[in-house]
Design a protein around this motif. Sequence first.
Motif, PDB file in Angstrom:
ATOM      1  N   LYS A   1      90.440 -54.502   9.611  1.00  0.00           N
ATOM      2  CA  LYS A   1      89.453 -55.584   9.615  1.00  0.00           C
ATOM      3  C   LYS A   1      89.922 -56.769   8.761  1.00  0.00           C
ATOM      4  CE  LYS A   1      85.231 -57.592   9.296  1.00  0.00           C
ATOM      5  NZ  LYS A   1      84.236 -57.945  10.264  1.00  0.00           N
ATOM      6  N   ILE A   2      90.333 -56.505   7.530  1.00  0.00           N
ATOM      7  CA  ILE A   2      90.633 -57.619   6.624  1.00  0.00           C
ATOM      8  C   ILE A   2      91.906 -58.356   7.041  1.00  0.00           C
ATOM      9  CG2 ILE A   2      91.905 -56.331   4.818  1.00  0.00           C
ATOM     10  CD1 ILE A   2      89.314 -59.168   4.347  1.00  0.00           C
ATOM     11  N   VAL A   3      92.869 -57.624   7.573  1.00  0.00           N
ATOM     12  CA  VAL A   3      94.107 -58.281   8.010  1.00  0.00           C
ATOM     13  C   VAL A   3      93.827 -59.134   9.259  1.00  0.00           C
ATOM     14  CG1 VAL A   3      96.445 -57.868   8.919  1.00  0.00           C
ATOM     15  CG2 VAL A   3      95.627 -56.598   6.920  1.00  0.00           C
ATOM     16  N   HIS A   4      93.017 -58.618  10.143  1.00  0.00           N
ATOM     17  CA  HIS A   4      92.606 -59.360  11.335  1.00  0.00           C
ATOM     18  C   HIS A   4      91.875 -60.652  10.949  1.00  0.00           C
ATOM     19  CE1 HIS A   4      90.930 -59.805  15.438  1.00  0.00           C
ATOM     20  NE2 HIS A   4      89.784 -60.097  14.828  1.00  0.00           N
ATOM     21  N   VAL A   5      90.909 -60.542  10.052  1.00  0.00           N
ATOM     22  CA  VAL A   5      90.125 -61.721   9.667  1.00  0.00           C
ATOM     23  C   VAL A   5      90.999 -62.724   8.904  1.00  0.00           C
ATOM     24  CG1 VAL A   5      88.124 -62.565   8.345  1.00  0.00           C
ATOM     25  CG2 VAL A   5      87.925 -60.466   9.700  1.00  0.00           C
ATOM     26  N   ALA A   6      91.902 -62.240   8.056  1.00  0.00           N
ATOM     27  CA  ALA A   6      92.774 -63.163   7.304  1.00  0.00           C
ATOM     28  C   ALA A   6      93.692 -63.936   8.261  1.00  0.00           C
ATOM     29  CB  ALA A   6      93.603 -62.400   6.272  1.00  0.00           C
ATOM     30  N   ARG A   7      94.238 -63.240   9.257  1.00  0.00           N
ATOM     31  CA  ARG A   7      95.137 -63.921  10.195  1.00  0.00           C
ATOM     32  C   ARG A   7      94.372 -64.940  11.026  1.00  0.00           C
ATOM     33  NH1 ARG A   7      99.013 -61.198  14.803  1.00  0.00           N
ATOM     34  NH2 ARG A   7      96.983 -61.000  15.838  1.00  0.00           N
ATOM     35  N   ASN A   8      93.198 -64.561  11.484  1.00  0.00           N
ATOM     36  CA  ASN A   8      92.401 -65.509  12.270  1.00  0.00           C
ATOM     37  C   ASN A   8      91.884 -66.661  11.415  1.00  0.00           C
ATOM     38  OD1 ASN A   8      92.773 -64.258  14.685  1.00  0.00           O
ATOM     39  ND2 ASN A   8      90.848 -63.117  14.629  1.00  0.00           N
TER      40      ASN A   8
ATOM     41  N   TYR B   1     105.849 -68.383  12.711  1.00  0.00           N
ATOM     42  CA  TYR B   1     105.838 -66.988  13.176  1.00  0.00           C
ATOM     43  C   TYR B   1     104.590 -66.741  14.018  1.00  0.00           C
ATOM     44  CZ  TYR B   1     102.735 -65.983   9.138  1.00  0.00           C
ATOM     45  OH  TYR B   1     101.703 -65.979   8.239  1.00  0.00           O
ATOM     46  N   ASP B   2     104.665 -65.660  14.786  1.00  0.00           N
ATOM     47  CA  ASP B   2     103.617 -65.345  15.755  1.00  0.00           C
ATOM     48  C   ASP B   2     102.302 -64.943  15.079  1.00  0.00           C
ATOM     49  OD1 ASP B   2     102.469 -64.512  18.297  1.00  0.00           O
ATOM     50  OD2 ASP B   2     102.773 -62.478  17.547  1.00  0.00           O
ATOM     51  N   LEU B   3     101.211 -65.516  15.564  1.00  0.00           N
ATOM     52  CA  LEU B   3      99.889 -65.180  15.013  1.00  0.00           C
ATOM     53  C   LEU B   3      98.985 -64.575  16.089  1.00  0.00           C
ATOM     54  CD1 LEU B   3      99.326 -68.407  12.886  1.00  0.00           C
ATOM     55  CD2 LEU B   3      99.499 -66.087  11.980  1.00  0.00           C
ATOM     56  N   ASP B   4      99.549 -64.239  17.229  1.00  0.00           N
ATOM     57  CA  ASP B   4      98.720 -63.814  18.366  1.00  0.00           C
ATOM     58  C   ASP B   4      98.956 -62.388  18.846  1.00  0.00           C
ATOM     59  OD1 ASP B   4      97.268 -66.289  18.827  1.00  0.00           O
ATOM     60  OD2 ASP B   4      99.250 -67.120  19.284  1.00  0.00           O
ATOM     61  N   SER B   5     100.103 -61.800  18.493  1.00  0.00           N
ATOM     62  CA  SER B   5     100.391 -60.465  19.039  1.00  0.00           C
ATOM     63  C   SER B   5      99.368 -59.474  18.468  1.00  0.00           C
ATOM     64  CB  SER B   5     101.794 -60.053  18.662  1.00  0.00           C
ATOM     65  OG  SER B   5     101.909 -60.010  17.260  1.00  0.00           O
ATOM     66  N   PRO B   6      99.105 -58.395  19.216  1.00  0.00           N
ATOM     67  CA  PRO B   6      98.126 -57.412  18.731  1.00  0.00           C
ATOM     68  C   PRO B   6      98.542 -56.906  17.353  1.00  0.00           C
ATOM     69  CG  PRO B   6      98.925 -56.828  20.929  1.00  0.00           C
ATOM     70  CD  PRO B   6      99.713 -58.010  20.482  1.00  0.00           C
ATOM     71  N   LEU B   7      97.562 -56.712  16.469  1.00  0.00           N
ATOM     72  CA  LEU B   7      97.859 -56.234  15.120  1.00  0.00           C
ATOM     73  C   LEU B   7      97.973 -54.723  15.167  1.00  0.00           C
ATOM     74  CD1 LEU B   7      95.595 -58.432  12.834  1.00  0.00           C
ATOM     75  CD2 LEU B   7      98.044 -58.096  12.555  1.00  0.00           C
TER      76      LEU B   7
END
Length: 302
Positions: free
Chosen positions: A168-175, A295-301
């Motif tokens: 969750k936190i890595v997803h929200v930080a990247r977005n 760097y890529d910010l879209d590939s599945p985490l």
Amino acid sequence: MLFRKRDVRVGRNDPCPCGSGLKYKKCCLGKEASSPEETKERYLKDYGIRLKGKADIEGIRRAGRLAIETLNLVEQHIRSGMTTDEINTLVHEFTIQHGAKPAPLHYRGFPKSVCVSVNEEICHGIPGNRVLKEGDIANVDVTPIVDGYYADASKTFFLGTPGPEAKKIVHVARNSLKAGMAQIKPGNRIGDIGWAIQSYAEREGCSVVREFVGHGVGFEFHEPPQLPHFGQKDKGIVLVPGMVFTVEPMINLGRKELRILPDNWTAVTDDGSLSAQFEQTLLVTEDGFESLTPYDLDSPLS
Ligand code: MF3
Ligand code: CO
Ligand code: CO
């Protein structure tokens, strides 16, 4: 200062890109154009911001390529069981091998060549004997200096299989970084970036760290302006082509408050919750932005 209409599509009722605070139609619309040189002078004089020219941008782009290659190397090697100091060795040696210098080393007394911030550590983690373990998250923040030019970038990695909170936190930080970047175009303001990040992250039930901000970068490690990752729409300095700065939101799963450890560097969440961060170095262009650390910010985490 007058703004040249051909630099940017701006509506009559939008805030004037010259930064006067008036509507465009009440200010520069239809008046004489001012030159890029005048803008450059004014940004230096009014804000201490050094706008970058073509050769500067090429230099920062080269530093940015090395930053990405360094993060790729870390991604290949990072493993549970490793100490954070082993990541420092990897980054330090790779940077030197490429004829570059690691900006963190001896910066205001920082003793290592990279910041590694694990789990509840928000930023500025000093590499040492902390052993990475299965389920951890680790932010690695690199800043190579290539021919005098600085590029600053970081990513948060998973160690092994992430649990739901880590995901969750890595997803929200990247977005959050993506939400901030989406605001970057001439005529928008610094406040728009923070506003977009804060509204996204808080909508996700997370919080935004206040004490550390994005910053101008390129000629030095930290230059004006400062870019808070929270704030209000339509507030702050107007973005103009040639600005180079980082966006690097630090997002906490719990509360936004932090403490600094006795090492005088490591910032940790006060409530012990997880924190994650992604950072890129970004150039304002005539019609939007270009990442100089793309760097890529879209590939599945994972
Ligand atoms: N790289 C950090 C930033 O994004 C700054 C680290 S300063 C250091 O601004 F001294 F800790 F390296
Ligand atoms: Co930075
Ligand atoms: Co950084």
